[in-house]
Scaffold this motif. Structure first.
Motif, PDB file in Angstrom:
ATOM      1  N   GLY A 148       0.895  -1.128  -0.049  1.00  0.00           N
ATOM      2  CA  GLY A 148      -0.082  -0.108   0.036  1.00  0.00           C
ATOM      3  C   GLY A 148       0.927   1.194  -0.039  1.00  0.00           C
ATOM      4  N   VAL A 149       0.721   2.178  -0.826  1.00  0.00           N
ATOM      5  CA  VAL A 149       1.452   3.313  -0.924  1.00  0.00           C
ATOM      6  C   VAL A 149       0.671   4.694  -0.834  1.00  0.00           C
ATOM      7  CG1 VAL A 149       3.153   4.553  -2.376  1.00  0.00           C
ATOM      8  CG2 VAL A 149       2.939   2.035  -2.668  1.00  0.00           C
ATOM      9  N   SER A 150       0.938   5.491   0.154  1.00  0.00           N
ATOM     10  CA  SER A 150       0.207   6.702   0.317  1.00  0.00           C
ATOM     11  C   SER A 150       1.090   7.317   1.078  1.00  0.00           C
ATOM     12  CB  SER A 150      -0.844   6.345   1.223  1.00  0.00           C
ATOM     13  OG  SER A 150      -1.514   7.461   1.975  1.00  0.00           O
ATOM     14  N   ALA A 151       1.494   8.844   0.595  1.00  0.00           N
ATOM     15  CA  ALA A 151       2.013   9.989   1.131  1.00  0.00           C
ATOM     16  C   ALA A 151       1.665  10.166   2.550  1.00  0.00           C
ATOM     17  CB  ALA A 151       2.063  11.324   0.395  1.00  0.00           C
ATOM     18  N   SER A 152       0.066  10.355   2.644  1.00  0.00           N
ATOM     19  CA  SER A 152      -0.166  10.846   4.123  1.00  0.00           C
ATOM     20  C   SER A 152      -0.172   9.705   5.077  1.00  0.00           C
ATOM     21  CB  SER A 152      -1.805  11.129   4.065  1.00  0.00           C
ATOM     22  OG  SER A 152      -2.461  10.145   3.511  1.00  0.00           O
ATOM     23  N   GLY A 153      -0.448   8.437   4.369  1.00  0.00           N
ATOM     24  CA  GLY A 153      -0.598   7.339   5.313  1.00  0.00           C
ATOM     25  C   GLY A 153      -2.020   6.886   5.752  1.00  0.00           C
ATOM     26  N   VAL A 162      -4.324  -2.843   1.877  1.00  0.00           N
ATOM     27  CA  VAL A 162      -3.400  -3.714   2.821  1.00  0.00           C
ATOM     28  C   VAL A 162      -4.163  -4.448   3.967  1.00  0.00           C
ATOM     29  CG1 VAL A 162      -1.680  -3.255   4.808  1.00  0.00           C
ATOM     30  CG2 VAL A 162      -1.412  -2.268   2.785  1.00  0.00           C
ATOM     31  N   GLU A 163      -5.235  -4.038   4.596  1.00  0.00           N
ATOM     32  CA  GLU A 163      -6.097  -4.757   5.528  1.00  0.00           C
ATOM     33  C   GLU A 163      -6.505  -5.840   4.644  1.00  0.00           C
ATOM     34  OE1 GLU A 163      -7.389  -1.248   8.550  1.00  0.00           O
ATOM     35  OE2 GLU A 163      -8.694  -1.723   6.915  1.00  0.00           O
ATOM     36  N   HIS A 164      -7.122  -5.764   3.560  1.00  0.00           N
ATOM     37  CA  HIS A 164      -7.853  -7.075   3.012  1.00  0.00           C
ATOM     38  C   HIS A 164      -6.745  -7.978   2.594  1.00  0.00           C
ATOM     39  CE1 HIS A 164     -11.050  -8.874   0.742  1.00  0.00           C
ATOM     40  NE2 HIS A 164     -10.540  -8.765  -0.608  1.00  0.00           N
ATOM     41  N   ALA A 165      -5.651  -7.492   2.057  1.00  0.00           N
ATOM     42  CA  ALA A 165      -4.615  -8.410   1.641  1.00  0.00           C
ATOM     43  C   ALA A 165      -4.156  -9.380   2.920  1.00  0.00           C
ATOM     44  CB  ALA A 165      -3.432  -7.712   1.190  1.00  0.00           C
ATOM     45  N   ARG A 166      -3.844  -8.665   4.049  1.00  0.00           N
ATOM     46  CA  ARG A 166      -3.454  -9.268   5.087  1.00  0.00           C
ATOM     47  C   ARG A 166      -4.499 -10.300   5.833  1.00  0.00           C
ATOM     48  NH1 ARG A 166      -0.389  -6.274  10.173  1.00  0.00           N
ATOM     49  NH2 ARG A 166       0.471  -8.244  11.026  1.00  0.00           N
ATOM     50  N   ALA A 167      -5.844  -9.954   5.501  1.00  0.00           N
ATOM     51  CA  ALA A 167      -6.903 -10.846   6.027  1.00  0.00           C
ATOM     52  C   ALA A 167      -6.863 -12.107   5.242  1.00  0.00           C
ATOM     53  CB  ALA A 167      -8.180 -10.107   5.817  1.00  0.00           C
ATOM     54  N   ARG A 168      -6.137 -11.958   3.798  1.00  0.00           N
ATOM     55  CA  ARG A 168      -6.407 -13.085   2.896  1.00  0.00           C
ATOM     56  C   ARG A 168      -4.947 -13.911   2.869  1.00  0.00           C
ATOM     57  NH1 ARG A 168     -10.791 -12.301   2.610  1.00  0.00           N
ATOM     58  NH2 ARG A 168     -12.382 -11.879   0.868  1.00  0.00           N
ATOM     59  N   GLY A 174       3.498  -1.238   3.992  1.00  0.00           N
ATOM     60  CA  GLY A 174       2.741  -0.111   4.032  1.00  0.00           C
ATOM     61  C   GLY A 174       3.788   1.117   3.654  1.00  0.00           C
ATOM     62  N   LEU A 175       3.742   1.888   2.752  1.00  0.00           N
ATOM     63  CA  LEU A 175       4.836   2.909   2.425  1.00  0.00           C
ATOM     64  C   LEU A 175       4.105   4.155   2.395  1.00  0.00           C
ATOM     65  CD1 LEU A 175       7.545   4.039   1.601  1.00  0.00           C
ATOM     66  CD2 LEU A 175       6.830   3.374  -1.013  1.00  0.00           C
ATOM     67  N   SER A 176       4.537   5.110   3.727  1.00  0.00           N
ATOM     68  CA  SER A 176       3.736   6.449   3.728  1.00  0.00           C
ATOM     69  C   SER A 176       5.172   7.138   4.002  1.00  0.00           C
ATOM     70  CB  SER A 176       2.976   6.305   4.854  1.00  0.00           C
ATOM     71  OG  SER A 176       3.392   6.299   5.991  1.00  0.00           O
ATOM     72  N   CYS A 177       4.768   8.575   4.172  1.00  0.00           N
ATOM     73  CA  CYS A 177       5.611   9.573   4.619  1.00  0.00           C
ATOM     74  C   CYS A 177       5.499  10.356   5.837  1.00  0.00           C
ATOM     75  CB  CYS A 177       5.858  10.588   3.277  1.00  0.00           C
ATOM     76  SG  CYS A 177       6.371   9.714   1.789  1.00  0.00           S
ATOM     77  N   ALA A 182      -1.648   4.986   9.924  1.00  0.00           N
ATOM     78  CA  ALA A 182      -2.666   3.856   9.808  1.00  0.00           C
ATOM     79  C   ALA A 182      -2.090   2.927   8.831  1.00  0.00           C
ATOM     80  CB  ALA A 182      -3.908   4.371   9.323  1.00  0.00           C
ATOM     81  N   LEU A 183      -1.633   3.454   7.735  1.00  0.00           N
ATOM     82  CA  LEU A 183      -1.042   2.440   6.739  1.00  0.00           C
ATOM     83  C   LEU A 183      -0.009   1.544   7.383  1.00  0.00           C
ATOM     84  CD1 LEU A 183      -1.244   1.543   3.677  1.00  0.00           C
ATOM     85  CD2 LEU A 183       0.471   3.209   3.193  1.00  0.00           C
ATOM     86  N   ALA A 184       0.875   2.165   7.839  1.00  0.00           N
ATOM     87  CA  ALA A 184       2.026   1.397   8.353  1.00  0.00           C
ATOM     88  C   ALA A 184       1.692   0.366   9.596  1.00  0.00           C
ATOM     89  CB  ALA A 184       3.274   2.117   9.040  1.00  0.00           C
ATOM     90  N   ALA A 185       0.402   0.897  10.462  1.00  0.00           N
ATOM     91  CA  ALA A 185       0.031   0.102  11.678  1.00  0.00           C
ATOM     92  C   ALA A 185      -0.885  -1.289  10.825  1.00  0.00           C
ATOM     93  CB  ALA A 185      -0.874   0.892  12.353  1.00  0.00           C
ATOM     94  N   ALA A 186      -1.338  -0.998   9.595  1.00  0.00           N
ATOM     95  CA  ALA A 186      -2.073  -2.234   9.213  1.00  0.00           C
ATOM     96  C   ALA A 186      -1.184  -3.078   8.412  1.00  0.00           C
ATOM     97  CB  ALA A 186      -3.040  -1.444   8.156  1.00  0.00           C
TER      98      ALA A 186
END
Length: 311
Positions: A148-153, A162-168, A174-177, A182-186
């Motif tokens: 998952g890529v998101s500057a804001s995260g 990311v959440e869906h992929a992890r559940a699968r 999670g790549l953010s700035c 939330a992205l890194a935490a997920a």
């Protein structure tokens, strides 16, 4: 994760992000001479590699995890919106010509689909459901890796992916700035490259975009090195699909083997233009079919095939 439904809540959330911070000292940059602006922007960009360097242990751990899964036949999938999504699509699209990967092996998903590469798709980045649908269309397996890529995260499409992929059961990155995203935490592997506020407030296609591009370069390139897609620093799996790449193929074979032009041409002809096969044929003194067999038995790894050929 759900996106704040109240505009005030979203405003508060964004105002707390480093990537959205306002820099009062730059409030008059529109009055500066063009050369001064260029120097200022160049100085800002020069800080990005150091921010990436601070995350190298996390990046390396993510790469090793991706390579292990791709070595079992898994795929690398990028998921993002806007600039982040476009960067993922760009990185994915460059893998087939560079490393001769199947187009389905490295995939870039952008919120809103292909049309979002050139125009904004209303509301797409705010949809976790869209991310789930896009991933379900791929038929994820536990050997796949989703980045998952998101500057804001906090982009719902990236976080939802990311959440869906992890559940699968897939590997998640999670790549953010921003820190504490939330992205890194997920994700199992969080990579937070903090480049600070932008020259233009909130314009994360600038330093944040550069940082994300640098990290994606590492994820794909080093993963492919780990998978044996190179020989030293030579792209021996390059796909010669145009005149430039055909010329590059000949040069790579020559650099890898020290052979002359005539020998290189003969080897490429005997191996149907496959650079890696031609290098093996020349270095090991074998014919094209033997080179193909040795490489197949060695999982496509040229050094291992060479060792097998030379005893």
């Amino acid at each position: 994760m759900t996106s704040p439904s109240d505009p005030h809540d979203l405003l508060c959330e964004l105002s707390a992000l480093t990537t959205e911070a306002f820099r009062p000292e730059l409030a008059d940059i529109d009055r500066l001479p063009t050369l001064d602006l260029a120097r200022l922007m160049n100085g800002e960009d020069a800080t990005v590699p150091a921010a990436v360097a601070g995350c190298l242990p996390q990046i390396a751990a993510a790469i090793d995890a991706v390579a292990a899964r791709m070595g079992r036949g898994g795929r690398l999938v990028y998921a993002g919106a806007g600039t982040a999504g476009r960067l993922g699509v760009l990185d994915a699209s460059e893998c087939p010509p560079t490393f001769n990967t199947d187009p389905a092996q490295v995939v870039g998903l952008i919120a809103g689909g292909p049309q979002a590469m050139v125009t904004s798709v209303e509301g797409a980045e705010d949809s976790e459901e869209l991310a789930r649908a896009d991933l379900d269309a791929l038929g994820l397996t536990p050997d796949d890796s989703v980045v998952g890529v998101s500057a804001s995260g906090r982009t719902p499409y990236a976080v939802g992916a990311v959440e869906h992929a992890r559940a699968r059961g897939a590997l998640t990155i999670g790549l953010s700035c921003n820190t504490g995203s939330a992205l890194a935490a997920a994700a199992e592997h969080g990579i937070e490259v903090v480049v600070g506020p932008e020259l233009l407030t909130g314009s994360t296609r600038l330093k944040a975009g550069t940082a994300q591009k640098l990290v994606l370069n590492m994820l794909s390139t080093i993963t492919m090195i780990r998978l044996g897609k190179t020989y030293g620093n030579l792209m021996v799996d390059v796909r010669a699909s145009n005149d430039k790449l055909r010329a590059r193929s000949r040069r790579i074979v020559a650099l890898a083997t020290g052979a002359g032009e005539a020998e290189v041409e003969a080897a490429l002809k005997a191996t149907d233009g496959e650079v890696k096969h031609a290098v093996l044929a020349l270095l090991a003194g074998v014919d094209g079919p033997t080179a193909a067999r040795l490489l197949e038995e060695s999982g496509g790894r040229l050094r291992a095939a060479l060792a097998a050929a030379t005893g």
